[in-house]
Design an enzyme around this catalytic site. Structure first.
Site: not given
Ligand code: BGC
Length: 751
Positions: A261
C-alpha cells in the site's frame, strides 16, 4: 565446438543481454519470457523495476523495450491523473470517468452477474486510460460500522464477499488489466491503521478475514494483491512473512505480484526477505512527512542495492521479486491480447445504473407506500428534503475519490422521472458537509447555507405539512470521520441532527420515505415512524436515476443487506470489550469477538448464557446480544412477494421452489445457511454457504438447487492447521435473510 559456432555462443551469452528488445516472442510461455528478460537485466535495472518512479507508476526497462506499470485507484472508477510526484490532479481534461456504485452496493446486489458486469465495465475504463493495475477491489470484512472505508468493501460475510469478488476480478482481467485486491489483510479500521497490530485467533483469520482474499487469488486468479498498512504478529502486512510467504504463496499457490500500500513499506530487511515485490508511495521518514521524488531512497531502491553490493544480502530474493513484476507486466502492459477498452460509454452508464438499482435495499415499506405510482390526474406534491439529495458524492472519501463525467443527484433523478406528473419541491432541512474538493478536483457545487438549524427545520416541517410525500435523502457523506479513508466515524448515529429532523417530519406527515446515502449502518431510532426506508449507498454517476427507478417502480428492489444493522453501536460484538477490541490500546487491537462477526453474533440472541471457550491460549467470552438487529444480514424487501415451498434434500442436492405470488416481476435471493448440529469446537449458529438470485415473473415458479460439498461444512482447526468437516448431522436452512428461514433440513455427513 567449431570456431564460428563458439564465437556465436560467446556473442549470445555476453552481448545479447546488452542489446535491446531481443526476447522470446509474445507467443512463448510467460514463464520462459520472464526468465529470458530476467537474464538480460542488469542489477540496477532489476532494482529499478521493483519500486515506484512516480505516485502511480513504476519503470520498466527502457533499454529492453519493457514498459513500466501504471496503476490507478480503484475500486469504483478510474481516478483522475495526478502530477508526477504529487497527489494533486494533473488537470487533464480527458480523464473524467463513469463512477460505478460503491462496493457495498455491489455486494448488496447478491448477484454475481452484476459483479462481472462491474468488472468488465471498470476494466474497460482502466484499459482505455492505459492503466495496467486497478487498485481494487477491497474485501476487508465489515467488523465495525465505524470503519470509514466499509463502503469500499463487500460486507460482513466471507462467503458473500468471496462469491462477489471473483467475477469482478475476472471481468477486469479479461481486459488485460490486473486487479490489485486490497488491503491484505486485517485492515478493518482506519483509526491507527498505520501502526495497529491485529491480534486474533487463527480461526477468525481463516474463517472470517481471509476467505475473500483467497477466493480472489485462487478462483479469480488476481494478478496482484496489495498489502495492508497494519501489522499482524508484529510485522507490517506489506512485508509479513506469514501472510505473504506462508499463506499467499505456499498455501494458496499464488504467483501474483505483491504491491505495497502507498507508504506501507516500513523496513528494508523485511521488505527484502518477506515477500514484497513492488514498493509504492513510501515517504522518507515513515508516514508522517515526505520528501519530493524520494524514489531512490525507497527501501527497495538504493538501500537494497547497497546491501547487495556490499554482500550483505544476495540476489535470490531480488530475482524472485523481478520475476513477479515481469509476470505482471507480461500479463498487462505487454499482453498482446489486451483489449483497447472504452471510456464513458453508454454501456458503462447503463451498467452503473443497473448495478445501482439492483443494489438498493428496501428495508421497510409500510402500507405499500412505495412505489409511488404517478398519475397525471393526481399530480402529488413530493417534497424532497436533505443535503444528500443534492450533494455530489463522487468527490471525497479518500483514494477512491473520482472525477466523474457526470453525477445525477437523487433530486435530479426524482425531478426528471416525475416530470409534470408531480409537483416536486426541495428544501435543504440540514447543513452537513459543504466541502466538495479532493486533490484539486472540485464538485463546483456551492452548498453553503447560513441559516440556523432551527430555520432549516421550520422550513422543512412547514413544507412537509402540505406535501403528499416527503422523501428525506440523508445518511452520511465522504467527509473525514464519515465514510472516508484515514479516519473512522465517531458516532453510530446519523450526523447533523438528522434523527431529530426525520422525527419532526414524521410527526407532521404520514408518508415519509427515508433514503440513506451511505456505506455503513447507522442508528434509525425512528424506523417505525417513517413509512419506507431505502438503503441506497453511494451509487456513483447514476445515483439519482437508480433511486428514482426504485421510488417510482421502474425497478423492483431486490438488494439484500451485506451487513447487519444493529440498533446501537453497543450491539456490535467488536464494541463490547472496550478499547482493547476497538480501536486498540498501545498499538494493539484484539478481536475478542473472534468468529462472532455480524450475523454470527446477532444469531446468538436468545442464548441464555455467555459462550465461553478457549482458543490458542486465549479465553473468549461472547455475551449474547440484548436485542434483535434492526435489520438482519441478507434482508431486503420487494414490491412483490415470494413463497417458498417443497424444500427437499436428495443426496447432496438441496432444492426449493420459489414462486412470485405478487403482481409484479421481481427478483429474490434464495440463501442457504448451514448449521453444525454438534461439533468438537464452538461454531456459529449458522453460516451462509450458498445463494442464488432468481428473476420471477408474476405467478412464476422456479426451482433453486444447491449442491452440498464438504467445504460448506468445515471449520478451521487451528491445532491441525487445516479445514475440517466432521461427520454427523448438519442442518441446511433455506432462507430469505439470516433471520427469515423457510425450511431446515437435516443432512448427514459421512466421509
Ligand atoms: C490506500 C489505497 C490506495 C492507495 C493509492 C492508500 O492510502 O490505502 O487503498 O489504493 O492509497 O491511492
Amino acid at each position: 565446438m567449431k570456431k564460428p559456432l563458439f564465437f556465436l555462443f560467446i556473442l549470445s551469452v555476453v552481448c545479447l543481454p546488452m542489446m535491446g528488445q531481443v526476447y522470446l516472442d509474445a507467443s512463448a510461455p510467460i514463464e520462459d519470457r520472464i526468465e529470458d528478460a530476467l537474464s538480460r537485466m542488469t542489477l540496477q535495472e532489476k532494482i529499478a523495476v521493483i519500486h515506484a518512479q512516480s505516485k502511480f507508476s513504476s519503470p520498466g526497462v527502457a533499454r529492453l523495450g519493457i514498459p513500466g506499470i501504471w496503476c490507478t485507484d480503484g475500486p469504483h472508477g478510474i481516478r483522475p491523473e495526478v502530477l508526477w510526484d504529487e497527489w494533486n490532479q494533473a488537470g487533464w481534461t480527458n480523464d473524467s470517468c463513469i463512477a460505478f456504485p460503491a462496493l457495498t452496493c455491489l455486494a448488496a446486489t447478491w448477484n454475481t452477474d452484476m459483479s462481472y458486469l462491474y468488472g468488465v465495465s471498470i476494466g474497460e475504463e482502466a484499459r482505455y486510460r492505459n492503466k495496467d493495475v486497478l487498485l481494487g477491489p477491497g474485501v476487508n470484512i465489515y467488523r465495525t460500522p465505524l470503519n470509514g472505508r466499509n463502503f469500499e468493501y463487500m460486507g460482513e460475510d466471507p462467503y458473500l464477499a468471496s462469491k462477489m469478488v471473483v467475477p469482478y476480478v475476472k471481468g477486469v482481467q479479461e481486459q488485460g488489466v490486473a486487479t490489485c485486491v486490497k488491503h491484505y489483510a486485517l485492515n478493518n479500521q482506519e483509526v491507527d491503521r498505520h501502526w495497529v497490530n491485529v491480534n486474533l485467533s487463527d480461526r477468525a483469520l481463516y474463517e472470517i478475514y481471509l476467505p475473500a482474499f483467497r477466493a480472489a487469488m485462487q478462483e479469480g486468479g488476481s494478478w496482484s494483491i496489495m498489502g495492508a498498512y497494519n501489522l499482524y504478529k508484529g510485522q507490517y502486512a506489506c512485508h509479513n512473512s506469514i501472510l505473504l510467504q506462508d499463506i499467499l504463496r505456499k498455501e494458496w499457490g499464488s504467483d501474483a505480484a505483491v504491491i505495497s500500500d502507498w507508504g506501507g513499506t516500513m523496513n528494508t530487511d523485511q521488505a527484502i526477505t518477506n515477500g514484497l515485490d513492488l514498493e509504492f508511495g513510501t515517504w522518507t521518514d515513515g508516514l508522517s512527512d515526505g520528501a519530493s521524488s524520494a524514489y531512490d531512497i525507497y527501501h527497495l531502491a538504493m538501500p537494497y542495492l547497497k546491501k547487495i553490493q556490499s554482500g550483505e544480502v544476495g540476489t535470490k530474493e531480488l530475482d524472485e521479486k523481478v520475476r513477479n513484476v515481469l509476470r505482471l507486466i507480461f500479463r498487462t502492459s505487454m499482453n498482446p491480447n489486451k483489449a483497447f477498452g472504452a471510456m464513458c460509454s453508454e454501456a458503462h452508464s447503463a451498467a452503473a445504473r443497473k448495478i445501482a438499482g439492483e443494489g438498493i435495499v428496501l428495508l421497510r415499506n409500510a402500507n405499500s407506500t412505495l412505489p409511488i405510482e404517478l398519475k397525471a390526474s393526481e399530480r402529488p406534491t413530493i417534497l424532497v428534503v436533505g443535503e444528500n439529495a443534492i450533494k455530489m458524492m463522487t468527490v471525497g472519501g479518500g483514494s477512491s475519490s473520482l472525477k466523474a463525467k457526470y453525477e445525477i443527484s437523487p433530486l435530479q433523478g426524482i425531478q426528471e422521472r416525475a416530470g409534470d406528473m408531480a409537483n416536486v419541491q426541495y428544501v435543504r432541512g440540514y447543513v452537513g458537509d459543504v466541502g466538495g474538493e479532493y486533490n484539486g478536483v472540485t464538485t463546483g457545487q456551492s452548498l453553503q447555507d447560513d441559516r440556523t438549524p432551527e430555520q432549516l427545520t421550520a422550513e422543512a416541517v412547514e413544507a412537509a405539512k402540505k406535501a403528499d410525500y416527503v422523501i428525506f435523502v440523508g445518511g452520511m457523506n465522504k467527509a473525514h470521520n464519515q465514510d472516508c479513508e484515514d479516519g473512522d466515524r465517531l458516532h453510530y448515529e446519523l450526523p447533523y441532527a438528522q434523527d431529530q429532523l426525520i422525527s419532526a417530519l414524521a410527526a407532521v406527515n404520514n408518508r415519509v420515505i427515508f433514503v440513506s446515502i451511505s456505506g455503513n449502518a447507522h442508528g434509525m431510532p425512528w424506523s417505525q415512524d417513517v413509512e419506507a426506508i431505502l438503503q441506497a449507498w453511494y451509487s456513483g454517476s447514476e445515483t439519482g436515476h437508480a433511486v428514482a427507478d426504485v421510488i417510482f417502480g421502474d425497478v423492483n428492489p431486490s438488494g439484500k443487506l451485506p451487513y447487519t444493522i444493529q440498533a446501537t453501536l453497543a450491539d456490535y460484538p467488536a464494541h463490547q470489550y472496550g478499547e482493547i477490541a476497538y480501536p486498540g490500546v498501545e498499538k494493539q487491537v484484539h478481536y475478542l469477538e473472534d468468529i462472532f462477526v455480524g450475523y454470527r453474533y446477532a444469531d446468538l440472541y436468545g442464548t441464555r448464557r455467555p459462550i465461553k471457550y478457549e482458543s490458542q491460549g486465549v479465553q473468549y467470552v461472547i455475551n449474547p446480544p440484548k436485542r434483535k438487529p434492526t435489520y438482519p444480514f441478507g434482508f431486503g424487501l420487494s414490491y412483490t412477494t415470494f413463497a417458498y415451498s417443497e424444500a427437499t434434500l436428495n443426496g447432496n442436492q438441496i432444492t426449493v421452489s420459489v414462486t412470485n405470488t405478487g403482481s409484479r416481476a421481481g427478483q429474490e435471493v434464495v440463501q442457504l445457511y448451514v448449521s453444525d448440529s454438534k461439533a468438537s469446537v464452538v461454531r456459529p449458529k449458522k453460516e451462509l454457504k450458498g445463494f442464488c438470485k432468481v428473476a420471477l415473473q408474476s405467478g412464476e415458479t422456479k426451482q433453486v438447487s444447491f449442491t452440498i460439498t464438504p467445504d460448506m461444512l468445515s471449520f478451521f482447526d487451528a491445532d491441525a492447521h487445516q479445514w475440517v468437516a466432521e461427520e454427523g448431522q448438519f442442518m441446511m436452512h433455506i432462507a430469505s435473510s439470516s433471520a427469515d428461514i423457510y425450511a431446515s433440513l437435516p443432512y448427514n455427513y459421512k466421509k
